[in-house]
Write a protein that holds these residues in place. Structure first.
Motif, PDB file in Angstrom:
ATOM      1  N   VAL A 200      40.363  46.234  54.405  1.00  0.00           N
ATOM      2  CA  VAL A 200      39.025  45.693  53.901  1.00  0.00           C
ATOM      3  C   VAL A 200      39.113  45.226  52.568  1.00  0.00           C
ATOM      4  CG1 VAL A 200      36.609  46.484  53.622  1.00  0.00           C
ATOM      5  CG2 VAL A 200      37.861  47.281  55.628  1.00  0.00           C
ATOM      6  N   PHE A 201      38.900  44.317  52.338  1.00  0.00           N
ATOM      7  CA  PHE A 201      38.794  43.928  51.008  1.00  0.00           C
ATOM      8  C   PHE A 201      37.390  43.744  50.322  1.00  0.00           C
ATOM      9  CE2 PHE A 201      42.775  41.763  48.605  1.00  0.00           C
ATOM     10  CZ  PHE A 201      42.516  42.203  47.426  1.00  0.00           C
ATOM     11  N   ARG A 202      36.798  44.991  50.065  1.00  0.00           N
ATOM     12  CA  ARG A 202      35.416  45.108  49.797  1.00  0.00           C
ATOM     13  C   ARG A 202      35.066  44.684  48.350  1.00  0.00           C
ATOM     14  NH1 ARG A 202      34.937  50.320  50.579  1.00  0.00           N
ATOM     15  NH2 ARG A 202      34.977  50.154  52.732  1.00  0.00           N
ATOM     16  N   PRO A 203      34.286  43.846  48.201  1.00  0.00           N
ATOM     17  CA  PRO A 203      33.920  43.298  46.844  1.00  0.00           C
ATOM     18  C   PRO A 203      32.908  44.160  46.085  1.00  0.00           C
ATOM     19  CG  PRO A 203      32.799  41.846  48.391  1.00  0.00           C
ATOM     20  CD  PRO A 203      33.541  42.639  49.131  1.00  0.00           C
ATOM     21  N   GLY A 204      33.070  44.311  44.788  1.00  0.00           N
ATOM     22  CA  GLY A 204      31.928  44.979  44.130  1.00  0.00           C
ATOM     23  C   GLY A 204      31.060  43.918  43.362  1.00  0.00           C
ATOM     24  N   ASN A 205      30.002  44.552  42.998  1.00  0.00           N
ATOM     25  CA  ASN A 205      29.048  43.857  42.391  1.00  0.00           C
ATOM     26  C   ASN A 205      28.912  44.060  40.846  1.00  0.00           C
ATOM     27  OD1 ASN A 205      27.771  42.173  44.430  1.00  0.00           O
ATOM     28  ND2 ASN A 205      27.659  44.311  45.393  1.00  0.00           N
ATOM     29  N   PHE A 206      28.439  45.251  40.314  1.00  0.00           N
ATOM     30  CA  PHE A 206      28.321  45.722  39.115  1.00  0.00           C
ATOM     31  C   PHE A 206      29.779  46.351  38.547  1.00  0.00           C
ATOM     32  CE2 PHE A 206      23.705  46.848  39.994  1.00  0.00           C
ATOM     33  CZ  PHE A 206      23.279  45.657  39.820  1.00  0.00           C
ATOM     34  N   GLU A 207      30.523  46.591  39.344  1.00  0.00           N
ATOM     35  CA  GLU A 207      31.866  47.193  39.237  1.00  0.00           C
ATOM     36  C   GLU A 207      33.030  46.345  40.283  1.00  0.00           C
ATOM     37  OE1 GLU A 207      34.756  47.962  37.507  1.00  0.00           O
ATOM     38  OE2 GLU A 207      33.458  49.386  36.581  1.00  0.00           O
ATOM     39  N   ARG A 208      34.229  46.406  39.924  1.00  0.00           N
ATOM     40  CA  ARG A 208      35.086  45.753  41.020  1.00  0.00           C
ATOM     41  C   ARG A 208      35.279  46.710  41.899  1.00  0.00           C
ATOM     42  NH1 ARG A 208      40.694  45.418  37.645  1.00  0.00           N
ATOM     43  NH2 ARG A 208      41.458  44.940  39.749  1.00  0.00           N
ATOM     44  N   GLY A 209      35.352  46.080  43.409  1.00  0.00           N
ATOM     45  CA  GLY A 209      35.572  46.612  44.595  1.00  0.00           C
ATOM     46  C   GLY A 209      36.969  47.283  44.932  1.00  0.00           C
ATOM     47  N   VAL A 210      37.145  47.343  45.976  1.00  0.00           N
ATOM     48  CA  VAL A 210      38.698  48.080  46.354  1.00  0.00           C
ATOM     49  C   VAL A 210      39.105  47.180  47.695  1.00  0.00           C
ATOM     50  CG1 VAL A 210      37.434  49.392  47.891  1.00  0.00           C
ATOM     51  CG2 VAL A 210      39.345  50.282  46.948  1.00  0.00           C
ATOM     52  N   PHE A 211      40.562  47.377  47.471  1.00  0.00           N
ATOM     53  CA  PHE A 211      41.169  46.835  48.761  1.00  0.00           C
ATOM     54  C   PHE A 211      41.735  48.111  49.458  1.00  0.00           C
ATOM     55  CE2 PHE A 211      45.604  46.535  50.092  1.00  0.00           C
ATOM     56  CZ  PHE A 211      45.525  45.583  51.289  1.00  0.00           C
ATOM     57  N   ILE A 212      41.546  48.259  50.616  1.00  0.00           N
ATOM     58  CA  ILE A 212      42.106  49.047  51.523  1.00  0.00           C
ATOM     59  C   ILE A 212      42.640  48.552  52.880  1.00  0.00           C
ATOM     60  CG2 ILE A 212      41.255  51.484  52.543  1.00  0.00           C
ATOM     61  CD1 ILE A 212      38.668  51.161  51.282  1.00  0.00           C
ATOM     62  N   ALA A 213      43.736  49.185  53.064  1.00  0.00           N
ATOM     63  CA  ALA A 213      44.515  49.093  54.273  1.00  0.00           C
ATOM     64  C   ALA A 213      44.354  50.657  54.967  1.00  0.00           C
ATOM     65  CB  ALA A 213      46.022  48.695  54.255  1.00  0.00           C
ATOM     66  N   TYR A 214      44.076  50.693  56.283  1.00  0.00           N
ATOM     67  CA  TYR A 214      43.658  52.062  56.713  1.00  0.00           C
ATOM     68  C   TYR A 214      44.337  52.168  58.101  1.00  0.00           C
ATOM     69  CZ  TYR A 214      40.004  49.382  59.504  1.00  0.00           C
ATOM     70  OH  TYR A 214      39.499  48.916  60.305  1.00  0.00           O
ATOM     71  N   GLY A 215      44.580  53.342  58.529  1.00  0.00           N
ATOM     72  CA  GLY A 215      45.129  53.639  60.032  1.00  0.00           C
ATOM     73  C   GLY A 215      45.049  54.973  60.474  1.00  0.00           C
TER      74      GLY A 215
ATOM     75  N   GLN B  67      45.369  60.374  59.177  1.00  0.00           N
ATOM     76  CA  GLN B  67      44.654  59.299  58.502  1.00  0.00           C
ATOM     77  C   GLN B  67      45.299  58.776  57.443  1.00  0.00           C
ATOM     78  OE1 GLN B  67      41.448  58.177  59.169  1.00  0.00           O
ATOM     79  NE2 GLN B  67      41.060  59.576  61.152  1.00  0.00           N
ATOM     80  N   ILE B  68      45.495  57.716  57.227  1.00  0.00           N
ATOM     81  CA  ILE B  68      46.028  57.010  56.350  1.00  0.00           C
ATOM     82  C   ILE B  68      45.197  56.123  55.533  1.00  0.00           C
ATOM     83  CG2 ILE B  68      47.893  55.151  55.813  1.00  0.00           C
ATOM     84  CD1 ILE B  68      49.055  56.096  58.533  1.00  0.00           C
ATOM     85  N   ARG B  69      45.329  55.919  54.086  1.00  0.00           N
ATOM     86  CA  ARG B  69      44.783  55.011  53.326  1.00  0.00           C
ATOM     87  C   ARG B  69      45.525  54.397  52.041  1.00  0.00           C
ATOM     88  NH1 ARG B  69      41.568  56.366  56.728  1.00  0.00           N
ATOM     89  NH2 ARG B  69      39.593  56.976  56.750  1.00  0.00           N
ATOM     90  N   ILE B  70      45.640  53.203  51.968  1.00  0.00           N
ATOM     91  CA  ILE B  70      46.489  52.505  51.244  1.00  0.00           C
ATOM     92  C   ILE B  70      45.889  51.302  50.455  1.00  0.00           C
ATOM     93  CG2 ILE B  70      48.425  51.012  50.941  1.00  0.00           C
ATOM     94  CD1 ILE B  70      49.593  52.267  53.617  1.00  0.00           C
ATOM     95  N   GLY B  71      45.773  51.518  49.173  1.00  0.00           N
ATOM     96  CA  GLY B  71      45.203  50.201  48.374  1.00  0.00           C
ATOM     97  C   GLY B  71      44.925  50.396  46.953  1.00  0.00           C
ATOM     98  N   HIS B  72      43.876  49.843  46.309  1.00  0.00           N
ATOM     99  CA  HIS B  72      44.016  49.539  44.907  1.00  0.00           C
ATOM    100  C   HIS B  72      42.604  48.950  44.690  1.00  0.00           C
ATOM    101  CE1 HIS B  72      45.511  45.733  45.276  1.00  0.00           C
ATOM    102  NE2 HIS B  72      46.520  45.814  45.471  1.00  0.00           N
ATOM    103  N   LEU B  73      42.422  48.821  43.224  1.00  0.00           N
ATOM    104  CA  LEU B  73      41.122  48.195  42.902  1.00  0.00           C
ATOM    105  C   LEU B  73      41.097  46.725  43.460  1.00  0.00           C
ATOM    106  CD1 LEU B  73      40.197  49.154  39.278  1.00  0.00           C
ATOM    107  CD2 LEU B  73      38.976  49.524  41.250  1.00  0.00           C
ATOM    108  N   GLY B  74      39.962  46.226  43.729  1.00  0.00           N
ATOM    109  CA  GLY B  74      39.777  44.764  44.277  1.00  0.00           C
ATOM    110  C   GLY B  74      39.119  43.993  43.029  1.00  0.00           C
ATOM    111  N   ILE B  75      38.169  43.120  43.734  1.00  0.00           N
ATOM    112  CA  ILE B  75      37.587  42.156  42.931  1.00  0.00           C
ATOM    113  C   ILE B  75      36.047  42.523  42.875  1.00  0.00           C
ATOM    114  CG2 ILE B  75      39.219  40.382  43.382  1.00  0.00           C
ATOM    115  CD1 ILE B  75      37.396  39.033  45.288  1.00  0.00           C
ATOM    116  N   LYS B  76      35.346  41.488  42.043  1.00  0.00           N
ATOM    117  CA  LYS B  76      33.915  41.470  42.210  1.00  0.00           C
ATOM    118  C   LYS B  76      33.584  40.138  43.142  1.00  0.00           C
ATOM    119  CE  LYS B  76      32.487  43.518  37.574  1.00  0.00           C
ATOM    120  NZ  LYS B  76      31.779  43.048  36.531  1.00  0.00           N
ATOM    121  N   GLN B  77      32.224  40.360  43.768  1.00  0.00           N
ATOM    122  CA  GLN B  77      31.780  39.159  44.560  1.00  0.00           C
ATOM    123  C   GLN B  77      31.737  37.932  43.817  1.00  0.00           C
ATOM    124  OE1 GLN B  77      28.771  40.299  46.950  1.00  0.00           O
ATOM    125  NE2 GLN B  77      28.794  38.679  48.504  1.00  0.00           N
ATOM    126  N   ASN B  78      31.248  37.859  42.471  1.00  0.00           N
ATOM    127  CA  ASN B  78      31.367  36.874  41.658  1.00  0.00           C
ATOM    128  C   ASN B  78      32.594  35.993  41.287  1.00  0.00           C
ATOM    129  OD1 ASN B  78      32.186  38.443  39.760  1.00  0.00           O
ATOM    130  ND2 ASN B  78      30.294  38.221  38.381  1.00  0.00           N
TER     131      ASN B  78
END
Length: 483
Positions: A343-358, A292-303
């Motif tokens: 997945v570039f999952r946006p956050g709302n009250f806090e920043r979301g996350v960018f994840i590349a997976y495999g 299982q692979i997960r690659i990423g870092h913090l993303g952005i908020k939806q606003n």
């Protein structure tokens, strides 16, 4: 008899003679050939997006209502959003929010025991549920119109007067503890959980996890206090859709919640997430054949103003399914993974996350990780193609309208916008903002929001059988799982 046979023979000969008079199909003039357009070059105007607008009302006790009538079926649906969540629970009581929501539904009220609540719901053939997630709580009621008065009375009773029966609490705590004991059984769950802790921090409300100790420490009084603090009318939105009359249902809701008084809430301060300045390579050893692979870092908020361009970027990179770069190359061309994407999952009250997976074979782990990293770097260096941009935008624009296939979905989206502080016309402007995205925008946001030097790389698998050591990607930190 012979005379009858002769008559039949004559009739048969007449029938054959008549067929000879009918022109054969080959003799008929061929119709003019019609050249059909190539479906790959056909274009169609975007479907009109004019969803009905729910009406917003504020009751005297501060409760916000969203109302949208729909008389197609004799059904009524209610959805409640409560500003609460596990981000507000004490660090030594992790799981308190989730248990509060669960036992509100199962643990009875001042009028009915938990078992009686189940019976009433079954008799009405209704559906009633309550739950609390990370940054929001919710409750839902689906009921026939003829049973709405009884359903509403029960719904209001559960929201206002739960008693949290001790027996039901113990059952829920035992189930939660059993889930904790078994959470290391699934490699995909391990990868997602440990990756989340590396991104947000193991002590941050967005990254911490429950333990047997935190669950055991929760008692009934904790649930009572948590409910009393956050479940007040001025902290609640209710959406109602279905077969009702607006004036009549407002009166019924006001009556059902009569006596529930507004109250000021002091929300605990949620610590901000501290962004990592550098990435890291992490390995979790498990004797399994698929890594299982997960690659990423913090993303952005939806606003974030770049939300729309980032969404298209993600679709092209790995979020667009079969046509995305990661799927086309890592799976289809190279055969390195059955499951791969981003997945570039946006956050709302806090920043979301960018994840590349495999998910890849253990003996292709390093190759799969390296290929994913190459695609992340490439999309920052070179503009996407016209075809990629066109396909991603069309996919977004054509599927967007299906997110509003029912009045309940429309009301739910509108409530969510207000809850998270997004503009009220966010949805109406969504398609226009997606249509405006250019190749230059994609390259700009890729350089701005994708950071190869800050990537967390995490692999769960049999590291002794990897095709190459992960150390070639950086210093490897071994994570030891807690039971």
């Amino acid at each position: 008899m012979r005379r009858r046979m002769n008559r039949l023979s004559v009739l048969f000969l007449v029938f054959l003679w008549s067929l000879s008079l009918v022109p054969s199909p080959s003799a008929a003039p061929a119709p003019a050939a019609t050249e059909l357009p190539d479906p790959r070059t056909m274009t169609f105007p975007a479907p009109a997006f004019q969803p009905p607008k729910p009406e917003r009302q504020v009751l005297s006790n501060g409760m916000i209502l969203y109302l949208l009538e729909d008389h197609e079926l004799p059904l009524i649906r209610m959805e409640v959003i409560v500003k609460t969540g596990s981000i507000y629970e004490p660090a030594d009581k992790i799981s308190l929010a989730g248990l509060t929501g669960a036992i509100m539904r199962t643990g009875g009220t001042k009028r009915h025991s938990g078992d009686e609540v189940d019976e009433i719901i079954d008799q009405m053939a209704a559906d009633l549920s309550v739950g609390i997630g990370a940054d929001a709580g919710g409750a839902w009621l689906d009921v026939l119109k003829k049973d709405f008065d009884a359903g509403l009375a029960l719904f209001a009773d559960i929201l206002m007067n739960p008693v949290f029966e001790e027996e039901k609490l113990q059952i829920a705590k035992n189930n939660a503890i059993e889930m904790i004991r078994r959470r290391n059984d699934r490699p995909s769950s391990i990868a997602s959980r440990e990756f989340n802790k590396q991104i947000y921090g193991a002590d941050n409300p967005y990254g911490r996890e429950a333990t047997e100790e935190t669950v055991r420490s929760i008692v009934r009084d904790d649930l009572v206090a948590f409910h009393r603090k956050y479940f007040v009318p001025n902290n609640i939105m209710i959406g109602v859709t279905g077969d009702f009359d607006k004036k009549e249902i407002i009166a019924k809701i006001e009556k059902a919640f009569a006596g529930w008084k507004k109250k000021k809430i002091d929300f605990p301060e949620v610590p901000s997430v501290v962004e990592r300045k550098d990435g890291g390579v992490y390995a979790i050893a498990r004797p399994i054949t698929q890594t299982q692979i997960r690659i990423g870092h913090l993303g952005i908020k939806q606003n974030n103003p770049d939300f729309f361009a980032v969404s298209i970027l993600d679709d092209i990179l790995g979020g667009g399914g079969l046509t995305s770069r990661l799927f086309s190359d890592v799976r289809t061309q190279r055969g390195l993974a059955y499951s791969v994407g981003s997945v570039f999952r946006p956050g709302n009250f806090e920043r979301g996350v960018f994840i590349a997976y495999g998910e890849t074979r253990v003996d292709t782990t390093h190759q799969a990780i390296s290929t994913i990293l190459d695609h992340i770097r490439k999309i920052r260096r070179e503009p996407v193609t016209d075809e990629e941009l066109k396909r991603a935008k069309e996919s977004f624009l054509n599927s967007f309208i299906f997110s509003f296939s029912s009045p309940a979905q429309i009301v739910s989206r509108k409530m969510s916008l207000e809850y998270y502080g997004l503009p009220s016309d966010f949805l109406e402007r969504y398609r226009d903002n997606v249509a405006k995205v250019t190749k230059e925008d994609i390259l700009r946001v890729a350089k701005k929001y994708l950071h190869p030097d800050r990537l967390v790389i995490l692999a769960v698998g049999d590291d002794g059988k990897f095709d190459q050591p992960l150390s070639s990607l950086g210093k490897v930190t071994q994570i030891q799982l807690t039971p």
